[in-house]
Design a protein around this motif. Structure first.
Motif, PDB file in Angstrom:
ATOM      1  N   LYS A  95      18.358   4.766  -3.786  1.00  0.00           N
ATOM      2  CA  LYS A  95      17.526   3.728  -4.409  1.00  0.00           C
ATOM      3  C   LYS A  95      16.248   3.561  -3.621  1.00  0.00           C
ATOM      4  O   LYS A  95      16.276   3.588  -2.390  1.00  0.00           O
ATOM      5  CB  LYS A  95      18.254   2.391  -4.385  1.00  0.00           C
ATOM      6  N   THR A  97      12.746   0.898  -3.709  1.00  0.00           N
ATOM      7  CA  THR A  97      12.064  -0.216  -4.366  1.00  0.00           C
ATOM      8  C   THR A  97      10.612  -0.248  -3.913  1.00  0.00           C
ATOM      9  O   THR A  97      10.320  -0.090  -2.732  1.00  0.00           O
ATOM     10  CB  THR A  97      12.754  -1.546  -4.015  1.00  0.00           C
ATOM     11  N   TYR A 101       9.846  -2.872  -8.340  1.00  0.00           N
ATOM     12  CA  TYR A 101      10.524  -1.957  -9.248  1.00  0.00           C
ATOM     13  C   TYR A 101      11.429  -1.018  -8.449  1.00  0.00           C
ATOM     14  O   TYR A 101      10.964  -0.353  -7.518  1.00  0.00           O
ATOM     15  CB  TYR A 101       9.514  -1.134 -10.053  1.00  0.00           C
ATOM     16  N   THR A 102      12.703  -1.008  -8.836  1.00  0.00           N
ATOM     17  CA  THR A 102      13.656  -0.134  -8.152  1.00  0.00           C
ATOM     18  C   THR A 102      13.957   1.064  -9.043  1.00  0.00           C
ATOM     19  O   THR A 102      14.252   0.899 -10.230  1.00  0.00           O
ATOM     20  CB  THR A 102      14.968  -0.892  -7.860  1.00  0.00           C
ATOM     21  N   THR A 122      14.999  -0.502 -12.563  1.00  0.00           N
ATOM     22  CA  THR A 122      15.184  -1.948 -12.644  1.00  0.00           C
ATOM     23  C   THR A 122      13.850  -2.624 -12.377  1.00  0.00           C
ATOM     24  O   THR A 122      13.262  -2.462 -11.308  1.00  0.00           O
ATOM     25  CB  THR A 122      16.225  -2.430 -11.609  1.00  0.00           C
ATOM     26  N   GLU A 125      13.010  -9.443 -12.922  1.00  0.00           N
ATOM     27  CA  GLU A 125      13.535 -10.229 -14.044  1.00  0.00           C
ATOM     28  C   GLU A 125      12.380 -10.788 -14.868  1.00  0.00           C
ATOM     29  O   GLU A 125      11.347 -11.180 -14.316  1.00  0.00           O
ATOM     30  CB  GLU A 125      14.401 -11.379 -13.525  1.00  0.00           C
ATOM     31  N   ASP A 169      23.991  -1.869 -19.818  1.00  0.00           N
ATOM     32  CA  ASP A 169      24.428  -3.060 -19.074  1.00  0.00           C
ATOM     33  C   ASP A 169      24.006  -4.353 -19.757  1.00  0.00           C
ATOM     34  O   ASP A 169      24.301  -5.446 -19.268  1.00  0.00           O
ATOM     35  CB  ASP A 169      23.916  -3.017 -17.626  1.00  0.00           C
ATOM     36  N   ASN A 173      15.845  -5.876 -18.333  1.00  0.00           N
ATOM     37  CA  ASN A 173      14.928  -5.329 -17.317  1.00  0.00           C
ATOM     38  C   ASN A 173      15.437  -4.044 -16.682  1.00  0.00           C
ATOM     39  O   ASN A 173      14.957  -3.628 -15.640  1.00  0.00           O
ATOM     40  CB  ASN A 173      14.650  -6.374 -16.225  1.00  0.00           C
ATOM     41  N   THR A 174      16.445  -3.421 -17.302  1.00  0.00           N
ATOM     42  CA  THR A 174      16.937  -2.150 -16.749  1.00  0.00           C
ATOM     43  C   THR A 174      16.969  -1.085 -17.838  1.00  0.00           C
ATOM     44  O   THR A 174      17.153  -1.395 -19.012  1.00  0.00           O
ATOM     45  CB  THR A 174      18.360  -2.288 -16.166  1.00  0.00           C
TER      46      THR A 174
END
Lengths: 369, 160
Positions: A95, A97, A101-102, A122, A125, A169, A173-174
């Motif tokens: 991962k 970030t 933003y990840t 991701t 939010e 999910d 936001n993903t």
């Protein structure tokens, strides 16, 4: 010392005399040109991606690839396909970030030449990656772009395309990005590495209100080559979501998938292609076809200017077929065409391969497990 | 459109610079030639005035990098093998040839900062401005690139 040696080495790297001549003559020969190909290509990919996004759904599965491939094929995978995917998926969790933003490199499914690579994105939010909330804009999700997705492989060139898909999910936001990457030099063999770098994240929207305006202007749905570059930019406005770099390295560990050689002696083949103002029919000779559940690598002998890819259909025993296309990448210095399937196939269900000239190659009997 | 005399002067000074930037990025002489021409077409069409010759040079490098990025993300693009081109370069010293191949074997993110630093003699701050990346990233890329080069060249020496 290093600097002197470096300068001495790279001072040899110079543009050709022809390039010097052309550039120095530009002021005489300059004609205003519009570069349509660049934006047209981007527009085409964007349009394709927008339409593909409509397929997204919400179910999650133990192996995300199984869900993804089922949706791509619009039917459940066979038991053989599911077993193959589950056995050969290499889970990775890297991962990074940057500016909120990840990007996560999630998993890879590969043979020696081709790889499906899943990234999860991701956003902070409140950012909608699953739909557009601007008034007058298409409610479909924005198409995600980067300033560049750079793929570096060991001793090999790359050809790639990508699909944006719901990650299942339920969060706005993903999202997932699935890359289909082909190499021309067995770059994904176990133990080899591949670097993937993303630069900047950009969202591209579709301005519905402006599309209607253009439709009135042109009397039909605005299409490539019809609208101007300025109109295209207004039709598909872009917004930089985050600036930054996201870097990943994959070391392949599960690429040793089953591979079957389809021929034991060369097979003649008729290749057709176009030169400027000329349709060419040329004899070629296929010397090897290695078929894996993920793709096929075809080696052939042909004329110097022959295309570097050969298409074909993999015809299954139930009569359905899978077109061998999409990512074709020729090997430098030899005629090798590497085609990747949009979903993995079950080798035991393959009946034969049919080439565009009608040549059929039956699937040999698979060795008993 | 730029004044022809000015354009010729800039072209004579920077065609090879642009070509080297593109070649370092894209590792293909043929593509670097195309990119070099595209960059100078853009220069010819550029209407905004430049503040200085250095401004022009940096602009050309930046445009070359952008052209490379655009080319590499096109679906039709595939990386060519640069061996044939490299074979045409007549190095005066085998060490220079080893260095050339060692640099070209580095990942792209290291090649360009190394070129800009060691050939064009830009500082890390200037490279950061040209490439629009943080200075710390440039420092890290130069450091890591040098480490990889050192390791690679030691292996070459060991094999001689």
């Amino acid at each position: 010392m290093f600097k002197d040696d470096y300068k001495a080495a790279f001072s040899k790297v110079t543009a050709s005399g022809e390039t010097h001549r052309r550039i120095l003559n530009m002021t005489k020969e300059h004609k205003k040109r519009r570069s349509v190909g660049g934006w047209a290509g981007k527009l085409l990919i964007a349009a394709v991606l927008v339409s593909l996004l409509a397929v997204s759904a919400s179910a999650a599965a133990q192996n995300w690839f199984v869900t993804y491939f089922s949706k791509e094929s619009e039917k459940p995978l066979s038991q053989g396909q599911v077993e193959f995917v589950e056995e050969h998926t290499q889970d990775i969790s890297q991962k990074q970030t940057c500016n909120g933003y990840t990007i996560e490199l999630k998993s890879v499914l590969s043979d020696d030449y081709n790889a499906y690579v899943v990234f999860g994105i991701t956003a902070p939010e409140g950012v909608y990656l699953d739909r557009t909330v601007k008034e007058g804009y298409n409610p479909a999700p924005p198409v995600l772009w980067t300033n560049g997705c750079f793929i570096e492989m060991q001793d090999s060139g790359a050809s790639s395309t990508w699909n944006m898909r719901d990650d299942g999910d339920g969060l706005s936001n993903t999202h997932n990005l699935v890359y289909l990457i082909s190499s021309n030099n067995a770059a994904f063999q176990n133990g080899k590495t591949c670097e993937i770098h993303f630069e900047n994240l950009i969202a591209e929207y579709e301005n519905d209100a402006y599309a209607t305006e253009l439709e009135k202007k042109y009397g039909c749905e605005p299409k490539l080559g019809m609208i101007t570059e300025e109109e295209a930019e207004k039709l598909y406005p872009r917004e930089t979501l985050a600036e930054g770099n996201w870097d990943f390295t994959i070391t392949f560990t599960k690429s040793n998938v089953p591979v079957v050689e389809l021929i034991d002696e060369p097979v003649d083949y008729v290749l057709e292609f176009d030169r400027p103002n000329e349709h060419v029919v040329q004899k070629a000779r296929i010397t090897s076809i290695k078929l894996s559940p993920i793709g096929a690598v075809c080696t052939y002998e042909a004329g110097e200017d022959a295309p570097n890819s050969i298409g074909g259909d993999i015809v299954m025993k139930d009569g359905t077929s899978v077109y061998l296309s999409g990512n074709t990448v020729g090997a430098s210095g030899e005629n090798r065409s590497n085609g990747m399937f949009s979903i993995p196939i079950a080798l035991e269900n393959v009946d034969y391969i049919q080439f565009p000239d009608g040549t059929k190659l039956p699937m040999p009997e698979l060795p008993a497990e | 459109m730029m004044n022809p005399e000015q354009f010729t002067r800039y072209a004579e000074s920077y065609i090879d610079t642009v070509f080297r930037v593109a070649f370092n990025y894209i590792k293909s002489a043929a593509d670097a030639e195309d990119i070099t021409q595209n960059v100078f077409v853009k220069l010819l069409k550029e209407e905004k005035p430049f503040e200085s010759e250095e401004h022009v040079k940096r602009w050309l490098i930046r445009v070359a990098v952008n052209e490379c990025k655009n080319m590499t993300k096109a679906r039709w693009w595939r990386q060519e093998n640069y061996d044939d081109y490299a074979a045409t370069l007549s190095f005066d010293n085998p060490a220079h040839s080893d260095l050339f191949y060692a640099v070209m074997a580095l990942p792209k993110k290291y090649r360009l900062p190394i070129y800009l630093h060691y050939y064009e003699e830009y500082s890390t701050q200037e490279i950061a401005e040209i490439l629009k990346i943080p200075k710390n990233t440039v420092c890290a890329q130069l450091r890591r690139g040098r480490e990889l080069l050192r390791k690679s060249l030691q292996e070459v020496d060991a094999n001689v």
